[in-house]
Design an enzyme around this catalytic site. Structure first.
Site, short mmCIF file in Angstrom:
data_model
loop_
_atom_site.label_atom_id
_atom_site.label_comp_id
_atom_site.label_asym_id
_atom_site.label_seq_id
_atom_site.Cartn_x
_atom_site.Cartn_y
_atom_site.Cartn_z
N LYS A 239 24.18 4.71 -49.80
CA LYS A 239 23.85 5.00 -48.27
C LYS A 239 25.16 5.19 -47.81
CE LYS A 239 19.31 2.23 -48.44
NZ LYS A 239 18.74 1.22 -47.34
N TYR B 178 10.99 7.44 -47.27
CA TYR B 178 10.89 5.90 -46.49
C TYR B 178 9.53 6.12 -46.31
CZ TYR B 178 15.42 4.63 -47.59
OH TYR B 178 16.88 3.42 -48.09
N ASN C 3 22.25 -1.49 -45.00
CA ASN C 3 21.91 -2.52 -46.31
C ASN C 3 22.81 -1.78 -47.52
OD1 ASN C 3 19.89 -0.60 -47.70
ND2 ASN C 3 18.46 -2.15 -47.27
N HIS D 146 20.53 1.64 -51.88
CA HIS D 146 18.71 1.70 -52.68
C HIS D 146 19.35 1.83 -54.47
CE1 HIS D 146 14.67 3.21 -52.53
NE2 HIS D 146 15.05 4.10 -53.74
N GLU E 262 10.95 9.17 -57.31
CA GLU E 262 12.33 9.28 -56.54
C GLU E 262 12.86 10.27 -57.46
OE1 GLU E 262 13.30 4.91 -55.82
OE2 GLU E 262 11.59 4.89 -54.33
P1 IDP Z 1 14.55 -2.67 -50.03
O1 IDP Z 1 15.67 -1.14 -49.88
O2 IDP Z 1 15.06 -3.09 -49.28
O3 IDP Z 1 13.79 -1.65 -51.14
P2 IDP Z 1 12.15 -1.65 -48.00
O4 IDP Z 1 10.78 -2.05 -48.03
O5 IDP Z 1 11.53 0.00 -48.95
O6 IDP Z 1 13.61 -2.46 -48.83
O7 IDP Z 1 13.34 -0.62 -46.74
C1 IDP Z 1 13.71 0.26 -46.92
C2 IDP Z 1 15.08 0.25 -46.05
O8 IDP Z 1 14.43 0.70 -44.76
C3 IDP Z 1 15.86 -0.94 -46.09
O9 IDP Z 1 16.80 -0.89 -48.23
C4 IDP Z 1 16.32 -1.18 -44.83
O10 IDP Z 1 18.34 0.56 -44.43
C5 IDP Z 1 15.72 -0.36 -43.90
N1 IDP Z 1 14.65 -1.35 -43.82
C6 IDP Z 1 14.34 -2.41 -44.52
N2 IDP Z 1 13.62 -3.05 -43.74
C7 IDP Z 1 14.68 -3.50 -42.90
C8 IDP Z 1 13.99 -3.99 -41.16
O11 IDP Z 1 13.60 -4.95 -40.90
N3 IDP Z 1 15.49 -3.61 -39.80
C9 IDP Z 1 15.57 -2.51 -40.20
N4 IDP Z 1 15.63 -1.73 -41.15
C10 IDP Z 1 15.31 -1.72 -42.10
#
Ligand code: IDP
Length: 137
Positions: free
Chosen positions: A11, A51, A114, A117, A128
Site C-alpha cells: 500500500k 474493496y 496497514n 494486502h 484480483e
Molecule cells: P484484510 O485486508 O486483512 O483482508 P479487510 O476486512 O478485507 O481485511 O479490509 C480491507 C482493508 O480495509 C484493510 O486491510 C484495512 O486497510 C481497511 N480496514 C479494515 N477494517 C478496518 C477498520 O475497522 N477500520 C479502518 N480500516 C479498516
C-alpha cells in the site's frame, strides 16, 4: 500441494517510507516467487471494486483516501500454499492484533494504513490478479 498464485499489494505508505525492499525480502525469504509486478496509481473505481465488501463502512472514505495517497506495488506471488502462507506472513488486519514477526505487526501504522494486502481465497486471487494485471495466466 500444487503451486498457487496470490495477489499481493504493497500500500502507498510502504513505497513512501522506503520499505518495499524489506517487505519483498520477507516474501522471497519464505520461498515464494514474484511472478509479475507493477507500480501503479489506483483510481476511485478500482478501489471501489477491490474493496466492494467495505463500501458501506464508516471508515471507507478514510480507506479510499489512503489508497489514493500514492502509487501501490501490485504483485502476483506464487508458491506452495501461498494464499494461506502469505496471509500468515501478513498478519491480522489490525496491527495491534497481528502476531509479532508479521509484516503488519512490524510495519503497519494502524488498522487502515496497514501496509499490505493479500488475497484470502483462490477465487478472490483469480479475480484480483485479473483486475490488476488484465489476465490470469
Ligand atoms: P484484510 O485486508 O486483512 O483482508 P479487510 O476486512 O478485507 O481485511 O479490509 C480491507 C482493508 O480495509 C484493510 O486491510 C484495512 O486497510 C481497511 N480496514 C479494515 N477494517 C478496518 C477498520 O475497522 N477500520 C479502518 N480500516 C479498516
Amino acid at each position: 500441494m500444487p503451486k498457487q498464485k496470490t495477489f499481493i499489494m504493497l500500500k502507498p505508505d510502504i513505497l513512501k517510507r522506503g520499505l518495499m525492499g524489506t517487505i519483498i525480502s520477507r516474501i522471497e525469504d519464505k520461498g515464494y516467487q514474484i511472478e509479475r509486478a507493477q507500480i501503479m496509481d489506483l483510481d476511485k473505481q478500482m478501489i471501489a471494486h477491490h474493496y466492494a465488501h467495505l463500501l458501506d463502512e464508516d471508515f471507507y472514505p478514510k480507506l479510499e483516501a489512503y489508497m489514493l495517497s500514492g502509487p501501490v506495488f501490485a504483485m502476483v506471488v506464487t508458491g506452495e500454499n501461498v494464499i494461506t502462507g502469505m496471509r500468515q506472513l501478513i498478519g491480522a488486519t489490525d496491527p495491534n492484533e497481528a502476531e509479532s514477526g508479521t509484516i503488519r505487526a512490524d510495519f503497519a501504522k494502524n488498522v487502515t494504513e496497514n501496509a499490505i494486502h493479500g488475497s484470502d481465497t483462490e477465487e478472490n486471487a483469480a479475480i484480483e490478479i485479473t483486475r490488476f494485471f488484465n489476465s490470469y495466466e
